[in-house]
Design an enzyme around this catalytic site. Sequence first.
Site, PDB file in Angstrom:
ATOM      1  N   CYS A 193      -0.228  -0.608  -0.325  1.00 25.98           N
ATOM      2  CA  CYS A 193      -0.344  -0.374   1.649  1.00 25.98           C
ATOM      3  C   CYS A 193      -1.903   0.916   1.692  1.00 25.98           C
ATOM      4  CB  CYS A 193       0.703   0.777   2.139  1.00 25.98           C
ATOM      5  SG  CYS A 193       0.221   0.816   3.581  1.00 25.98           S
ATOM      6  N   GLN A 247      11.847  -1.397  -0.424  1.00 28.89           N
ATOM      7  CA  GLN A 247      10.662  -0.979  -1.292  1.00 28.89           C
ATOM      8  C   GLN A 247      11.006   0.701  -1.122  1.00 28.89           C
ATOM      9  OE1 GLN A 247       6.535  -2.005   0.391  1.00 28.89           O
ATOM     10  NE2 GLN A 247       6.251  -3.250  -0.985  1.00 28.89           N
ATOM     11  N   ASN A 287      -0.547 -12.462  -3.339  1.00 27.99           N
ATOM     12  CA  ASN A 287      -0.293 -12.488  -2.188  1.00 27.99           C
ATOM     13  C   ASN A 287      -2.094 -12.472  -1.300  1.00 27.99           C
ATOM     14  OD1 ASN A 287       0.401  -9.426  -0.488  1.00 27.99           O
ATOM     15  ND2 ASN A 287       1.240 -11.680   0.327  1.00 27.99           N
TER      16      ASN A 287
END
Length: 330
Positions: A102, A72, A204
């Site tokens: 993020c 990633q 997720n």
Amino acid sequence: MVKIGNIELGEFPLLLAPMEDVSDPPFRRLCKMHGADMLYSEFISSEGLIRDAIKSKMKLDIFDYERPVGIQIFGGDEEAMAMSAKIVETVQPDVLDINFGCPVKKVVTKGAGAGVLKDVDLMIRLTKAVIDNTNLPVTVKTRLGWDDTSINIDEVAERLQDVGVQALSIHGRTRAQLYKGEADWTHIARVKENPRITMPIFGNGDVDSPEKALEYRNKYGVDGIMIGRAAIGYPWIFNEIKHFFETGEHLEKPTIEDRVEAAKNHLTWSTQWKGERLGIVEMRRHYTNYFKGIPHFKEYRTQLVTNDNLDELYSVFDEILANFKDATFS
């Protein structure tokens, strides 16, 4: 069968999330041993890769036993992302993943990670720069939107698929939430139900038990689940979920022997990969999780997080085995 490009991941894959300072090769190896179907590296700065930063380069280490494995990258500059894609391709991961999720300030302020959720046009340009410069399947991990007033995951998913993204992992929180509150999977389900979306959608956020995994699979219709924090110090969660899916029953919880073996392996592999000193120091953040719930463990935890000698650390593990063989975990 869920596929990313030509990579077959099984009927309902469980993926290890990319986590900074956690998802390194030693930790990934443990998760693979315990049932993870697909692994992702820690996120890697595109700028760091181009500058030849040692820490960024080290994160490119992958091993055949990990496959399928994705690397990633993150960044806010098209040229840097394009160059990074070419660098990543040289180590031949199975997948190249882009981090648009993020929430950490130092990443967001550089216009990367979840910061890109405020500018979907930029997100698409960055993604296209990567896709145009690699033959690897490109996937993306992102969040629902910047905040509750700007949830734009529906548009994001369609536009990412349109430029060639081959799978999307969605964390069910906005950037503003960081890791607080509950992840809202209804938005993830809506993306999955969109008739225009044909790429796999992985959910997720907050899956920390076999029951919750089964509930979310059935309720939200995702193609697979990505697990992050629940696997830290507890790699057994992947096989526990799989067993529960198949049988409706729980696997036996890991014993003290299992926990010591996992922590010991993690330490051994960390020191082999990072060097003894760094391997010992960076393992310290994991011990609390491996031995969570053991009463009267403080003295041993203190030894584990302060001792700098590898042989003495192995002796501490032996003592833990001897003294807690009848321990029950709360």
